[in-house]
Design an enzyme around this catalytic site. Structure first.
Site, short mmCIF file in Angstrom:
data_model
loop_
_atom_site.label_atom_id
_atom_site.label_comp_id
_atom_site.label_asym_id
_atom_site.label_seq_id
_atom_site.Cartn_x
_atom_site.Cartn_y
_atom_site.Cartn_z
N HIS A 62 0.82 -1.23 0.00
CA HIS A 62 0.00 0.00 0.00
C HIS A 62 0.84 1.27 0.00
CE1 HIS A 62 1.14 0.03 4.18
NE2 HIS A 62 0.67 1.24 4.28
N HIS A 77 1.45 6.86 -0.60
CA HIS A 77 0.73 6.05 0.37
C HIS A 77 -0.70 5.87 -0.13
CE1 HIS A 77 -1.27 4.79 4.05
NE2 HIS A 77 -0.08 4.59 4.60
#
Length: 155
Positions: A62, A77
């Site tokens: 992620h 992110h």
């Protein structure tokens, strides 16, 4: 006449631009991680925003950090609190330590599934070594496509 050096960071994603301080995550919104911008992605693909090296790749896929050849440290992110998905709906296409070129595919992710799981997909793109720059100028566009200009770093 002082010499000003600039480095262009292109967008790793296609989507709508959002100010970092509007992100629902205090760590990013407060710029504790660095200055930058956020994107609400409309396409589930993250591309390299610079030529450089994958310096951080979370096993969950992620979040990915790239250090550019010029020295910028760019953290992407994907989503808010998406570490809790433990890698579900993320498929990294690179490994930590890989050399990448601007525009290389880094990670694919499933926007719909992530949203269904109850997570926001707002994606902060921050310069974690912000203090090495005089200024970080954000695009004034409201929407951006992958590989279009996103941030300009002024040294």
């Amino acid at each position: 006449q002082p010499l000003v050096k600039k480095e262009a960071i292109v967008s790793p994603l296609t989507g709508a631009i959002k100010a970092l301080n509007k992100v629902d995550d205090q760590v990013f919104a407060s710029e504790a991680m660095g200055k930058g911008i956020a994107i609400e992605p409309t396409v589930g693909k993250v591309f390299a925003p610079v030529d450089g090296v994958v310096s951080i790749l979370f096993p969950t896929g992620h979040a990915i950090g790239i250090t550019s050849e010029e020295g910028a440290e760019v953290l992407i992110h994907v989503g808010i609190d998406t570490v809790q998905l433990e890698g579900k709906y993320f498929s990294p296409k690179v490994q930590q330590g890989d050399r990448v070129k601007k525009g290389d595919l880094l990670v694919e992710f499933d926007i719909e599934k992530i949203k269904e799981a109850g997570y926001q997909i707002t994606t902060p793109v921050v310069i974690t070594n912000t203090n090495q720059y005089m200024e970080i100028v954000e695009t004034n566009q409201e929407k951006v496509k992958a590989n279009e200009g996103l941030l300009t770093l002024v040294i």
